[in-house]
Write a protein that holds these residues in place. Structure first.
Motif, PDB file in Angstrom:
ATOM      1  N   THR A 223       0.708  -1.369  -0.070  1.00  7.81           N
ATOM      2  CA  THR A 223       0.024   0.013  -0.021  1.00  7.81           C
ATOM      3  C   THR A 223       0.872   1.413   0.009  1.00  7.81           C
ATOM      4  O   THR A 223       0.604   2.213  -0.667  1.00  7.81           O
ATOM      5  CB  THR A 223      -0.958   0.113   1.129  1.00  7.81           C
ATOM      6  OG1 THR A 223      -1.704  -1.111   1.276  1.00  7.81           O
ATOM      7  CG2 THR A 223      -1.702   1.368   1.111  1.00  7.81           C
ATOM      8  N   ALA A 226       2.194   1.683  -3.438  1.00 11.10           N
ATOM      9  CA  ALA A 226       1.094   2.164  -4.198  1.00 11.10           C
ATOM     10  C   ALA A 226       1.156   3.657  -4.173  1.00 11.10           C
ATOM     11  O   ALA A 226       0.712   4.308  -5.124  1.00 11.10           O
ATOM     12  CB  ALA A 226      -0.197   1.534  -3.845  1.00 11.10           C
ATOM     13  N   PHE A 227       0.872   4.177  -2.914  1.00  6.87           N
ATOM     14  CA  PHE A 227       0.998   5.639  -2.567  1.00  6.87           C
ATOM     15  C   PHE A 227       2.077   6.336  -3.121  1.00  6.87           C
ATOM     16  O   PHE A 227       2.097   7.775  -3.525  1.00  6.87           O
ATOM     17  CB  PHE A 227       0.611   5.886  -1.027  1.00  6.87           C
ATOM     18  CG  PHE A 227      -1.001   5.932  -0.880  1.00  6.87           C
ATOM     19  CD1 PHE A 227      -1.943   6.839  -1.571  1.00  6.87           C
ATOM     20  CD2 PHE A 227      -1.270   4.866   0.043  1.00  6.87           C
ATOM     21  CE1 PHE A 227      -3.402   6.548  -1.229  1.00  6.87           C
ATOM     22  CE2 PHE A 227      -2.458   4.675   0.397  1.00  6.87           C
ATOM     23  CZ  PHE A 227      -3.457   5.442  -0.214  1.00  6.87           C
ATOM     24  N   THR A 228       3.151   5.589  -3.060  1.00  6.05           N
ATOM     25  CA  THR A 228       4.397   6.221  -3.701  1.00  6.05           C
ATOM     26  C   THR A 228       4.493   6.540  -5.280  1.00  6.05           C
ATOM     27  O   THR A 228       4.524   7.401  -5.851  1.00  6.05           O
ATOM     28  CB  THR A 228       5.748   5.384  -3.306  1.00  6.05           C
ATOM     29  OG1 THR A 228       6.061   5.213  -2.098  1.00  6.05           O
ATOM     30  CG2 THR A 228       7.196   5.978  -4.054  1.00  6.05           C
ATOM     31  N   PHE A 229       3.742   5.519  -5.999  1.00 10.37           N
ATOM     32  CA  PHE A 229       3.649   5.593  -7.180  1.00 10.37           C
ATOM     33  C   PHE A 229       2.623   6.612  -7.817  1.00 10.37           C
ATOM     34  O   PHE A 229       2.713   7.205  -8.533  1.00 10.37           O
ATOM     35  CB  PHE A 229       3.240   4.146  -7.777  1.00 10.37           C
ATOM     36  CG  PHE A 229       4.159   3.179  -7.957  1.00 10.37           C
ATOM     37  CD1 PHE A 229       5.545   3.342  -8.392  1.00 10.37           C
ATOM     38  CD2 PHE A 229       3.763   1.809  -7.579  1.00 10.37           C
ATOM     39  CE1 PHE A 229       6.401   2.402  -8.062  1.00 10.37           C
ATOM     40  CE2 PHE A 229       4.814   0.763  -7.625  1.00 10.37           C
ATOM     41  CZ  PHE A 229       5.967   1.160  -8.106  1.00 10.37           C
ATOM     42  N   LEU A 230       1.532   6.819  -6.862  1.00 11.24           N
ATOM     43  CA  LEU A 230       0.664   7.767  -7.127  1.00 11.24           C
ATOM     44  C   LEU A 230       1.073   9.247  -6.750  1.00 11.24           C
ATOM     45  O   LEU A 230       0.718  10.126  -7.261  1.00 11.24           O
ATOM     46  CB  LEU A 230      -0.683   7.241  -6.076  1.00 11.24           C
ATOM     47  CG  LEU A 230      -1.289   6.244  -6.763  1.00 11.24           C
ATOM     48  CD1 LEU A 230      -2.531   5.790  -5.392  1.00 11.24           C
ATOM     49  CD2 LEU A 230      -2.233   6.547  -7.962  1.00 11.24           C
ATOM     50  N   GLN A 231       1.991   9.500  -5.781  1.00 11.07           N
ATOM     51  CA  GLN A 231       2.160  10.834  -5.409  1.00 11.07           C
ATOM     52  C   GLN A 231       3.564  11.377  -6.043  1.00 11.07           C
ATOM     53  O   GLN A 231       3.861  12.455  -6.365  1.00 11.07           O
ATOM     54  CB  GLN A 231       2.488  10.682  -3.969  1.00 11.07           C
ATOM     55  CG  GLN A 231       1.380  10.574  -3.077  1.00 11.07           C
ATOM     56  CD  GLN A 231       1.227  10.992  -1.845  1.00 11.07           C
ATOM     57  OE1 GLN A 231       0.883  12.163  -1.290  1.00 11.07           O
ATOM     58  NE2 GLN A 231       1.657   9.951  -0.999  1.00 11.07           N
ATOM     59  N   ALA A 291      -7.411   7.805  -7.805  1.00  6.43           N
ATOM     60  CA  ALA A 291      -6.353   7.282  -8.448  1.00  6.43           C
ATOM     61  C   ALA A 291      -6.556   7.090  -9.683  1.00  6.43           C
ATOM     62  O   ALA A 291      -5.709   7.517 -10.719  1.00  6.43           O
ATOM     63  CB  ALA A 291      -6.036   5.955  -7.605  1.00  6.43           C
ATOM     64  N   SER A 350       5.949   8.304   1.680  1.00  9.09           N
ATOM     65  CA  SER A 350       5.699   7.711   0.189  1.00  9.09           C
ATOM     66  C   SER A 350       5.512   8.744  -0.530  1.00  9.09           C
ATOM     67  O   SER A 350       6.080   8.972  -1.696  1.00  9.09           O
ATOM     68  CB  SER A 350       4.259   7.191   0.198  1.00  9.09           C
ATOM     69  OG  SER A 350       3.208   8.087   0.498  1.00  9.09           O
ATOM     70  N   GLY A 354       8.537   9.473  -3.404  1.00  4.84           N
ATOM     71  CA  GLY A 354       8.107   9.812  -4.871  1.00  4.84           C
ATOM     72  C   GLY A 354       8.807  11.026  -5.278  1.00  4.84           C
ATOM     73  O   GLY A 354       9.098  11.194  -6.506  1.00  4.84           O
ATOM     74  N   CYS A 381       0.642   6.091 -12.112  1.00  3.04           N
ATOM     75  CA  CYS A 381      -0.884   6.333 -11.350  1.00  3.04           C
ATOM     76  C   CYS A 381      -1.408   4.853 -11.699  1.00  3.04           C
ATOM     77  O   CYS A 381      -2.149   4.180 -10.783  1.00  3.04           O
ATOM     78  CB  CYS A 381      -1.687   7.158 -12.031  1.00  3.04           C
ATOM     79  SG  CYS A 381      -1.152   8.868 -11.343  1.00  3.04           S
ATOM     80  N   GLY A 384      -0.139   2.372  -9.336  1.00  2.00           N
ATOM     81  CA  GLY A 384      -0.476   2.468  -7.907  1.00  2.00           C
ATOM     82  C   GLY A 384      -1.923   2.182  -7.870  1.00  2.00           C
ATOM     83  O   GLY A 384      -2.500   1.516  -6.860  1.00  2.00           O
TER      84      GLY A 384
END
Length: 427
Positions: A223, A226-231, A291, A350, A354, A381, A384
């Motif tokens: 998780t 995932a937030f690292t990829f999203l941010q 997301a 995260s 990022g 994104c 994530g």
């Protein structure tokens, strides 16, 4: 009604801390590289070293403080301590212009000060869990909105202060804001100091929440990824925007400012709106929607043909930012209801990771074209979002044998620390 008034009184000082913290960081961070290059006369290599070492030190300090905060009833003291650390660091930077002293300050004082953000939201989580469990995500989202407002006001304010008195005034203002946060924590905050996780036994239920209800390490790891990829695209897209507009869309710096201002104006009400929706809709679908908007926006931006086309997509971008950066805090806190300090730190780290990754990705885009930055953002994104879809809270994916976790309950109402060996189920 009494509970609502008590909740308002509890969140008001936290809102002031978020406001002070947002202004203190907003007046410094956008001009950090300029400060190092001009006022400190640091070359490109030293600037790069500083920009890498400082956030890494911040991650380490925030992680250690986050774990400590969940094991001892000292969260209010930590808010005071991190505020004072920021005040000392910014206060000394007002006068110091030696590179190595500044680097030492970044590691020794500025890094612990970075824990003020997650600790503020961890404190808020405890207050909300105690007094208004059904409105926890809404309360956290409201505080996050205050922080965003402070940033929106702090950035232009910094330009005015910089023009009036140089970096001496800029860092002096930042130090003053940290002092305000410290004073609020000292004289206004109270309660919610009970530790959320036991120091001795991980099986003892705390605030009615058994250890079995917390997510597994593997779920937390994925998780956080995932937030690292999203941010990461937040920093990558921000850094690439002026260059993308000038080289690919035929615009100028003023157009970039227009796009940024429009997005900021849209994301504030969206943060409040999505926060209010959490009282009617489960948190997870809202985060997944945010997301998904990230995937849509960065793919759209990569194909944009002019500035106005990019401007039209800012409603989607603002929804992405509001859904991920605001509701994401509560999403992570729900995975570790007994450890809000650790959970919030994982989320904030995260973003920092990022931001570090965005640097080399921007260099790649400079070589192959700035549309690539937005294509990379869409891919990150999508990655994530996929991880969040697969790793459902309470469902442990294939991996090392770690104890299974149950999904966090929606209405935790902890009041007192229970010592019975039988855990009370959350209401």
């Amino acid at each position: 009604m009494t509970g609502t008034r008590h909740l308002g009184r509890a969140l008001l000082p936290l809102g002031l801390i978020c406001l002070a913290l947002g202004i203190s960081t907003a007046v410094v961070l956008p001009f950090l590289s300029l400060f190092l290059s001009t006022a400190v006369d640091a070359g490109p290599v030293r600037v790069t070293v500083f920009m890498v070492v400082a956030p890494i030190a911040g991650i380490v300090a925030a992680t250690l403080i986050g774990r400590l905060s969940d094991r001892r009833p000292i969260r209010r003291a930590l808010l005071v301590g991190t505020s004072v650390a920021g005040m000392i660091s910014m206060g000394l930077t007002t006068f110091v212009r030696d590179y190595w002293i500044l680097l030492a300050l970044a590691v020794i004082a500025t890094a612990p000060a970075g824990a003020l953000f997650p600790q503020t939201f961890a404190y808020a989580r405890q207050v909300l869990a105690r007094d208004a469990s059904g409105r926890g995500a809404m309360g956290v989202s409201t505080l996050r909105t205050v922080y965003a407002l402070a940033w929106a006001a702090g950035a232009p304010l910094a330009a005015i202060v910089l023009d009036a008195g140089g970096f001496t005034y800029v860092y002096g203002m930042s130090a003053a804001m940290y002092a305000v946060a410290a004073l609020v924590a000292i004289f206004w905050l109270g309660g919610a100091d009970a530790p959320s996780a036991p120091a001795a036994s991980r099986d003892e239920p705390i605030a009615g929440v058994p250890a079995s209800q917390e997510a597994s390490r593997w779920t937390l790891l994925l998780t956080t990824a995932a937030f690292t990829f999203l941010q990461c695209p937040l920093t990558l897209g921000l850094q690439a925007l002026p260059l993308f507009i000038s080289t690919d869309l035929g615009g100028d710096a003023g157009d970039a400012g227009l796009i940024l201002g429009l997005c900021a104006a849209l994301e504030i009400p969206l943060m409040l709106g999505l926060g209010a929706l959490t009282t009617r809709i489960r948190l997870r679908p809202l985060v997944l929607t945010g997301a998904g908007c990230g995937v849509a926006y960065y793919a759209y931006a990569a194909a944009a043909s002019d500035v106005w086309t990019l401007a039209a997509g800012q409603i989607v971008n603002a929804t992405f930012i509001a859904g991920v950066t605001s509701l994401g805090i509560s999403y992570m806190q729900n995975l570790l209801p007994r450890q809000p300090g650790r959970a919030t730190t994982l989320f904030t780290n995260s973003f920092t990771i990022g931001a570090i990754l965005a640097g080399p990705l921007l260099g790649l885009a400079q070589h192959f074209g700035f549309r690539l930055a937005y294509g990379i953002g869409a891919s990150l994104c999508a990655a994530g979002l996929l991880i969040l879809l697969v790793v459902r809270p309470g469902i442990q994916p294939a991996g090392p044998p770690i104890r299974a976790a149950r999904p966090p309950g929606g209405g935790l109402r902890p009041r007192t620390r229970r010592t019975s060996s039988r855990p009370r189920q959350p209401g």
